[in-house]
Write a protein that holds these residues in place. Structure first.
Motif, PDB file in Angstrom:
ATOM      1  N   ARG A 176       0.734  -1.283   0.117  1.00 25.34           N
ATOM      2  CA  ARG A 176       0.450   0.315  -0.121  1.00 25.34           C
ATOM      3  C   ARG A 176       1.141   1.149   0.108  1.00 25.34           C
ATOM      4  O   ARG A 176       0.793   2.367  -1.086  1.00 25.34           O
ATOM      5  CB  ARG A 176      -1.030  -0.117   1.763  1.00 25.34           C
ATOM      6  N   TYR A 177       2.101   1.199   0.975  1.00 27.77           N
ATOM      7  CA  TYR A 177       3.327   2.067   0.517  1.00 27.77           C
ATOM      8  C   TYR A 177       3.387   2.580  -0.997  1.00 27.77           C
ATOM      9  O   TYR A 177       3.518   3.789  -0.601  1.00 27.77           O
ATOM     10  CB  TYR A 177       3.503   2.056   2.177  1.00 27.77           C
ATOM     11  N   GLU A 178       4.217   1.414  -1.116  1.00 25.90           N
ATOM     12  CA  GLU A 178       4.878   1.626  -2.292  1.00 25.90           C
ATOM     13  C   GLU A 178       3.699   2.252  -3.897  1.00 25.90           C
ATOM     14  O   GLU A 178       4.194   3.030  -5.032  1.00 25.90           O
ATOM     15  CB  GLU A 178       5.378   0.260  -2.422  1.00 25.90           C
ATOM     16  N   ILE A 179       2.868   1.647  -3.674  1.00 29.04           N
ATOM     17  CA  ILE A 179       1.501   2.376  -4.186  1.00 29.04           C
ATOM     18  C   ILE A 179       1.015   3.485  -4.077  1.00 29.04           C
ATOM     19  O   ILE A 179       1.454   4.004  -5.154  1.00 29.04           O
ATOM     20  CB  ILE A 179       0.196   1.274  -4.212  1.00 29.04           C
ATOM     21  N   ALA A 180       0.861   3.858  -3.286  1.00 26.66           N
ATOM     22  CA  ALA A 180       1.114   5.058  -2.762  1.00 26.66           C
ATOM     23  C   ALA A 180       2.341   6.113  -3.219  1.00 26.66           C
ATOM     24  O   ALA A 180       1.511   7.478  -3.852  1.00 26.66           O
ATOM     25  CB  ALA A 180       0.323   5.883  -1.371  1.00 26.66           C
ATOM     26  N   ASP A 181       3.576   5.980  -3.613  1.00 24.66           N
ATOM     27  CA  ASP A 181       4.111   6.427  -3.955  1.00 24.66           C
ATOM     28  C   ASP A 181       4.527   6.508  -4.842  1.00 24.66           C
ATOM     29  O   ASP A 181       4.335   7.225  -5.602  1.00 24.66           O
ATOM     30  CB  ASP A 181       5.683   5.582  -2.955  1.00 24.66           C
ATOM     31  N   ALA A 182       3.825   5.873  -5.753  1.00 24.62           N
ATOM     32  CA  ALA A 182       4.154   5.851  -7.268  1.00 24.62           C
ATOM     33  C   ALA A 182       2.701   6.566  -8.044  1.00 24.62           C
ATOM     34  O   ALA A 182       3.822   7.526  -9.129  1.00 24.62           O
ATOM     35  CB  ALA A 182       3.250   4.540  -7.970  1.00 24.62           C
ATOM     36  N   PHE A 183       1.711   6.926  -7.269  1.00 30.91           N
ATOM     37  CA  PHE A 183       1.482   8.406  -7.581  1.00 30.91           C
ATOM     38  C   PHE A 183       2.405   9.588  -7.142  1.00 30.91           C
ATOM     39  O   PHE A 183       2.108  10.926  -7.631  1.00 30.91           O
ATOM     40  CB  PHE A 183      -0.230   8.655  -6.619  1.00 30.91           C
ATOM     41  N   HIS A 184       2.781   9.610  -5.886  1.00 28.36           N
ATOM     42  CA  HIS A 184       3.006  10.317  -5.648  1.00 28.36           C
ATOM     43  C   HIS A 184       4.680  10.656  -5.861  1.00 28.36           C
ATOM     44  O   HIS A 184       4.635  12.030  -6.939  1.00 28.36           O
ATOM     45  CB  HIS A 184       3.601  11.102  -3.900  1.00 28.36           C
ATOM     46  N   ARG A 185       5.188   9.814  -6.942  1.00 23.80           N
ATOM     47  CA  ARG A 185       6.387  10.338  -7.876  1.00 23.80           C
ATOM     48  C   ARG A 185       5.727  10.809  -8.973  1.00 23.80           C
ATOM     49  O   ARG A 185       6.369  12.026  -9.796  1.00 23.80           O
ATOM     50  CB  ARG A 185       7.168   8.769  -7.996  1.00 23.80           C
ATOM     51  N   PHE A 186       4.808   9.986  -9.418  1.00 20.13           N
ATOM     52  CA  PHE A 186       3.708  11.007 -10.181  1.00 20.13           C
ATOM     53  C   PHE A 186       3.445  12.140 -10.686  1.00 20.13           C
ATOM     54  O   PHE A 186       3.758  12.731 -11.138  1.00 20.13           O
ATOM     55  CB  PHE A 186       2.909   9.842 -10.966  1.00 20.13           C
ATOM     56  N   ALA A 187       3.174  12.226  -9.270  1.00 15.04           N
ATOM     57  CA  ALA A 187       1.996  13.839  -8.929  1.00 15.04           C
ATOM     58  C   ALA A 187       3.692  14.890  -9.371  1.00 15.04           C
ATOM     59  O   ALA A 187       4.061  16.203  -9.730  1.00 15.04           O
ATOM     60  CB  ALA A 187       1.776  14.186  -7.480  1.00 15.04           C
ATOM     61  N   PHE A 188       5.266  15.077  -8.543  1.00 17.48           N
ATOM     62  CA  PHE A 188       5.695  14.932  -8.345  1.00 17.48           C
ATOM     63  C   PHE A 188       6.810  14.796  -9.249  1.00 17.48           C
ATOM     64  O   PHE A 188       7.117  16.407  -9.987  1.00 17.48           O
ATOM     65  CB  PHE A 188       7.170  14.577  -7.931  1.00 17.48           C
ATOM     66  N   GLY A 189       7.127  14.160 -10.680  1.00 19.25           N
ATOM     67  CA  GLY A 189       7.241  14.354 -12.055  1.00 19.25           C
ATOM     68  C   GLY A 189       6.466  16.037 -12.638  1.00 19.25           C
ATOM     69  O   GLY A 189       7.234  16.904 -13.408  1.00 19.25           O
ATOM     70  N   LEU A 190       5.133  16.045 -12.323  1.00 19.14           N
ATOM     71  CA  LEU A 190       4.095  17.305 -12.825  1.00 19.14           C
ATOM     72  C   LEU A 190       3.774  18.144 -12.570  1.00 19.14           C
ATOM     73  O   LEU A 190       4.161  19.086 -12.854  1.00 19.14           O
ATOM     74  CB  LEU A 190       2.445  16.639 -12.983  1.00 19.14           C
ATOM     75  N   ASP A 191       4.639  18.128 -10.967  1.00 16.92           N
ATOM     76  CA  ASP A 191       4.660  19.373 -10.645  1.00 16.92           C
ATOM     77  C   ASP A 191       6.034  20.700 -10.126  1.00 16.92           C
ATOM     78  O   ASP A 191       5.816  21.022 -10.454  1.00 16.92           O
ATOM     79  CB  ASP A 191       4.079  19.096  -8.759  1.00 16.92           C
ATOM     80  N   HIS A 192       7.260  19.354 -10.841  1.00 14.19           N
ATOM     81  CA  HIS A 192       8.386  19.873 -10.979  1.00 14.19           C
ATOM     82  C   HIS A 192       8.985  19.522 -12.099  1.00 14.19           C
ATOM     83  O   HIS A 192      10.578  20.081 -12.662  1.00 14.19           O
ATOM     84  CB  HIS A 192       9.592  19.251  -9.651  1.00 14.19           C
ATOM     85  N   GLY A 193       8.232  19.128 -12.701  1.00 14.91           N
ATOM     86  CA  GLY A 193       8.698  19.171 -14.208  1.00 14.91           C
ATOM     87  C   GLY A 193       9.863  18.133 -14.429  1.00 14.91           C
ATOM     88  O   GLY A 193      10.730  18.652 -14.600  1.00 14.91           O
ATOM     89  N   ASN A 194       9.772  16.994 -13.743  1.00 18.40           N
ATOM     90  CA  ASN A 194      10.900  15.924 -12.901  1.00 18.40           C
ATOM     91  C   ASN A 194      10.556  15.025 -14.566  1.00 18.40           C
ATOM     92  O   ASN A 194       9.519  14.045 -13.593  1.00 18.40           O
ATOM     93  CB  ASN A 194      11.282  15.130 -12.470  1.00 18.40           C
ATOM     94  N   ALA A 195      11.036  14.146 -15.295  1.00 20.70           N
ATOM     95  CA  ALA A 195      11.074  14.087 -16.290  1.00 20.70           C
ATOM     96  C   ALA A 195      11.038  12.168 -15.623  1.00 20.70           C
ATOM     97  O   ALA A 195      10.542  11.231 -15.754  1.00 20.70           O
ATOM     98  CB  ALA A 195      11.338  14.082 -17.932  1.00 20.70           C
ATOM     99  N   ASP A 196      11.940  12.702 -15.070  1.00 15.82           N
ATOM    100  CA  ASP A 196      13.021  10.716 -14.253  1.00 15.82           C
ATOM    101  C   ASP A 196      11.791  10.157 -13.379  1.00 15.82           C
ATOM    102  O   ASP A 196      11.222   9.102 -13.261  1.00 15.82           O
ATOM    103  CB  ASP A 196      14.098  11.112 -13.555  1.00 15.82           C
TER     104      ASP A 196
END
Length: 171
Positions: free
Chosen positions: A12-32
């Motif tokens: 559950r933590y890792e699934i939530a983390d996947a979404f947080h990585r997705f959102a961080f990438g969008l908000d910071h223009g971070n392709a990686d």
């Protein structure tokens, strides 16, 4: 999947983390960061939301095409994606995630100044994920819009401005 509480908590933590990585990438223009949340053959379908918002956005397939479309479109905007109401169903190495994402978009460097152009979107995400080692990654994302305030056209306007400004104008 067994009923091991420790593994369920980790998943559950890792699934939530996947979404947080997705959102961080969008908000910071971070392709990686964005790419790290997606499977190689991921499908992103924003068409249900797009129809409601008057935005023409194609279904995207593949990690790199998704990153190549989203980073130039959203990366320069002042955005903030907040994830809530996560519902997670896990079955072995697959999972489903349903959640809401409130996404605030302002034109670059304008922020919440009075009169600044913005769009506040409340979107529903319906996602399928796959386990990749210890990490979870999105295999499919379908995004629908629950409501919106402001002018979602700023997403199209910025994309159009970018396209036009990248063209060389003959002297």
């Amino acid at each position: 999947m067994g009923s091991d509480p420790a593994q369920l908590t980790t998943d559950r933590y890792e699934i939530a983390d996947a979404f947080h990585r997705f959102a961080f990438g969008l908000d910071h223009g971070n392709a990686d960061s964005l790419a790290s949340a997606l499977t190689e053959d991921c499908t992103l379908d924003f068409r249900p939301a797009g129809r409601k918002l008057g935005l023409d956005f194609p279904e995207l397939t593949g990690r790199q095409p998704i990153v190549d479309a989203l980073i130039p479109l959203l990366g320069p905007l002042d955005t903030s994606h907040s994830v809530s109401n996560l519902q997670i169903e896990i079955s072995d190495d697959s999972a489903r995630l349903y959640c809401y994402v409130m996404a605030q978009h302002f034109m670059p460097r304008e922020g919440p100044r009075p009169g600044s152009e913005n769009a506040l979107l409340m979107n529903r995400y319906d996602c399928e994920l796959s386990r990749d080692g210890q990490k979870w990654r999105f295999r499919e994302m379908t995004i629908d819009n629950a409501w919106a305030q402001g002018n979602p056209e700023i997403l199209n306007a910025l994309a159009t401005h970018r396209l036009l400004s990248s063209k060389k104008i003959p002297n």
